[in-house]
Design a protein around this motif. Structure first.
Motif, PDB file in Angstrom:
ATOM      1  N   CYS A  51       0.846  -1.201   0.000  1.00  0.00           N
ATOM      2  CA  CYS A  51       0.000   0.000   0.000  1.00  0.00           C
ATOM      3  C   CYS A  51       0.880   1.249   0.000  1.00  0.00           C
ATOM      4  O   CYS A  51       2.101   1.191   0.195  1.00  0.00           O
ATOM      5  N   SER A  52       0.236   2.373  -0.198  1.00  0.00           N
ATOM      6  CA  SER A  52       0.943   3.654  -0.121  1.00  0.00           C
ATOM      7  C   SER A  52       1.073   4.069   1.338  1.00  0.00           C
ATOM      8  O   SER A  52       0.178   3.834   2.150  1.00  0.00           O
ATOM      9  N   ARG A  53       2.197   4.693   1.661  1.00  0.00           N
ATOM     10  CA  ARG A  53       2.410   5.107   3.043  1.00  0.00           C
ATOM     11  C   ARG A  53       1.510   6.283   3.388  1.00  0.00           C
ATOM     12  O   ARG A  53       1.339   7.202   2.594  1.00  0.00           O
ATOM     13  N   TYR A  54       0.957   6.249   4.622  1.00  0.00           N
ATOM     14  CA  TYR A  54       0.090   7.336   5.083  1.00  0.00           C
ATOM     15  C   TYR A  54       0.878   8.329   5.935  1.00  0.00           C
ATOM     16  O   TYR A  54       0.806   9.538   5.728  1.00  0.00           O
ATOM     17  N   ASP A  55       1.628   7.835   6.919  1.00  0.00           N
ATOM     18  CA  ASP A  55       2.511   8.699   7.712  1.00  0.00           C
ATOM     19  C   ASP A  55       3.528   7.807   8.433  1.00  0.00           C
ATOM     20  O   ASP A  55       3.556   6.599   8.242  1.00  0.00           O
ATOM     21  N   ALA A  79       6.880   2.361  13.422  1.00  0.00           N
ATOM     22  CA  ALA A  79       5.623   1.712  13.033  1.00  0.00           C
ATOM     23  C   ALA A  79       4.821   2.661  12.155  1.00  0.00           C
ATOM     24  O   ALA A  79       3.849   3.288  12.600  1.00  0.00           O
ATOM     25  N   PRO A  80       5.194   2.804  10.888  1.00  0.00           N
ATOM     26  CA  PRO A  80       4.455   3.711   9.996  1.00  0.00           C
ATOM     27  C   PRO A  80       3.064   3.167   9.699  1.00  0.00           C
ATOM     28  O   PRO A  80       2.800   1.966   9.853  1.00  0.00           O
ATOM     29  N   ARG A  81       2.204   4.054   9.246  1.00  0.00           N
ATOM     30  CA  ARG A  81       0.865   3.637   8.844  1.00  0.00           C
ATOM     31  C   ARG A  81       0.725   3.703   7.332  1.00  0.00           C
ATOM     32  O   ARG A  81       1.355   4.530   6.668  1.00  0.00           O
ATOM     33  N   VAL A  82      -0.102   2.805   6.794  1.00  0.00           N
ATOM     34  CA  VAL A  82      -0.335   2.764   5.347  1.00  0.00           C
ATOM     35  C   VAL A  82      -1.833   2.895   5.094  1.00  0.00           C
ATOM     36  O   VAL A  82      -2.661   2.710   5.989  1.00  0.00           O
ATOM     37  N   ARG A  83      -2.162   3.236   3.857  1.00  0.00           N
ATOM     38  CA  ARG A  83      -3.570   3.348   3.468  1.00  0.00           C
ATOM     39  C   ARG A  83      -3.922   2.132   2.599  1.00  0.00           C
ATOM     40  O   ARG A  83      -3.514   2.048   1.441  1.00  0.00           O
ATOM     41  N   CYS A  84      -4.675   1.210   3.182  1.00  0.00           N
ATOM     42  CA  CYS A  84      -5.074  -0.014   2.481  1.00  0.00           C
ATOM     43  C   CYS A  84      -6.426   0.218   1.803  1.00  0.00           C
ATOM     44  O   CYS A  84      -7.363   0.735   2.456  1.00  0.00           O
TER      45      CYS A  84
END
Length: 433
Positions: A51-55, A79-84
């Motif tokens: 997925c693309s990285r969110y932050d 622990a980055p977040r992604v947009r699934c």
């Protein structure tokens, strides 16, 4: 071997780069700063989809891993977040731990192995965690284990029963495979809705392949079995049927005891105030009441298991109380039917029903109605040689697990521990299986 490869092997991580290892000055624990390999970054924590990285998330996180020697050890990483597209904004997956877990996979695996092999205190002291944490770990390990195999493969003959796991009428419904002896399914509850969950998981096609179902005479089981797999032969458990007769016999024993007590009170002459002297003779009717009160095990036990003293007491009962003796022979007659060949058992069961119907003992007159109602299932147990013996044995093991699992917050952790121990997929130690 490079230094980073040595640390990766010691920490038990794969597809992970170890950048730096040092000791926390405040706590003395070992901190290993790591990052996943490039191919595993920016993946959904649930579906592992790229997925693309969110932050960048909320900063570095720690994951507890197995101790190195006597030193408590943690993995530290961002622990980055992604947009699934399916699950929305979510924390990215890491190769060393499950989603939303604070422990590594190796740590979870060792804890689950210890929980199936050791006592509660051994697990908590050795791994330095609380018992409720053990329950959470077992729950997620079992969920992952259940995805790796099909518990319903080649399922033909099953047994269904329930077991109490907590005060307040808290039950778990369990299903056992007669052919493999494995626990294949368990869920909290003891009603039709609970059992329907099993058949929903089994599916219509596999439900149609079930040939035999053994259970006690609970109506909620019979109703769902008739609804979901009507082609299956329903088998009554011989142990429960004989238990009905034992209960009817004990009801008659109490009635005989009360009759003897009442006769003793009516025939006893008036006496003065205070206790009678120690050497005062006991009245015959009172002696009979005392003997009947203490005759439970002589009446309950199988004839071949009676002691000499119990045999003498049984002979005394038959001679002095013919009605109670008749109730005893009715119980033994029903038990003997399960030892006969099927053709002989059909005739013997009909004769027993006729005998019980005209015995003039209310408990057995009532019992024969239940026997008539479940006649086909009783004869099926004799014809096919099936009983709930495997399930009762499984229930005994689950009771032991229940004592170990005392303190778990939810029954799902208890079920997970039972499935890991008795479901044919026991956990193995990290690096050994």
């Amino acid at each position: 071997m490079q230094k980073t490869s040595i640390w990766a092997a010691l920490l038990g991580v794969e597809k992970t780069t170890v950048h730096h290892v040092d000791t926390c000055p405040e706590t003395g624990v070992l901190l290993a700063r790591v990052t996943p390999h490039k191919s595993l970054r920016n993946r959904c924590g649930i579906c592992s989809r790229r997925c693309s990285r969110y932050d960048r998330g909320e900063g570095p996180r720690r994951w507890r891993t197995l101790d190195l020697g006597t030193t408590e050890t943690y993995l530290v990483a961002h622990a980055p977040r992604v947009r699934c597209p399916e699950h929305g904004v979510i924390v990215a997956a890491v190769p060393w731990a499950r989603h939303q877990a604070g422990h590594t996979r190796d740590f979870d695996q060792q804890v689950s192995w210890l929980a199936t092999q050791c006592s509660k205190s051994a697990v908590t002291v050795l791994m330095r965690i609380a018992w409720r944490t053990v329950g959470s770990i077992i729950n997620r390990v079992w969920k992952d284990t259940a995805k790796t195999f099909d518990p319903f493969a080649d399922l033909k003959r099953i047994g269904i029963d329930e077991i109490s796991y907590k005060r307040g009428h808290k039950y778990i419904t369990v299903v056992v495979d007669h052919d493999s002896g494995r626990l294949i399914w368990a869920s909290p509850g003891r009603d039709k809705a609970t059992l329907r969950k099993f058949f929903d998981a089994l599916g219509e096609e596999r439900s149609a392949q079930i040939t035999h179902v053994s259970a006690d005479a609970a109506n909620w089981i019979a109703t769902v079995v008739a609804e979901r797999c009507p082609q299956a032969v329903r088998v009554a458990d011989p142990f429960h049927v004989v238990q009905w007769a034992t209960g009817a016999l004990d009801e008659e024993r109490r009635a005989s005891w009360n009759r003897a007590r009442k006769a003793a009170e009516e025939n006893e002459p008036a006496r003065g105030r205070g206790r009678p002297p120690k050497d005062a003779p006991e009245r015959p009717d009172s002696q009979k009441a005392t003997k009947l009160k203490n005759s439970r095990y002589a009446l309950w036990k199988n004839p071949e298991d009676l002691t000499v003293k119990q045999k003498v007491k049984l002979d005394w009962i038959v001679q002095t109380d013919p009605r109670l003796g008749r109730a005893y022979y009715l119980k033994e007659g029903l038990r003997t039917i399960f030892r006969l060949p099927h053709a002989d058992a059909v005739v013997a069961l009909d004769k027993w029903v006729s005998w019980a119907r005209r015995c003039r003992i209310p408990a057995f007159v009532k019992l024969q109605k239940s026997i008539v109602k479940h006649r086909e299932a009783i004869l099926a147990s004799i014809e096919h040689g099936l009983s709930n013996g495997r399930i009762e044995s499984m229930n005994t093991k689950i009771r032991l697990i229940t004592r170990v699992a005392f303190g778990f917050k939810a029954p799902e952790a208890l079920i997970g521990l039972a499935m890991l121990s008795l479901g044919g997929r026991k956990p193995v130690l990290p690096g050994r299986g």
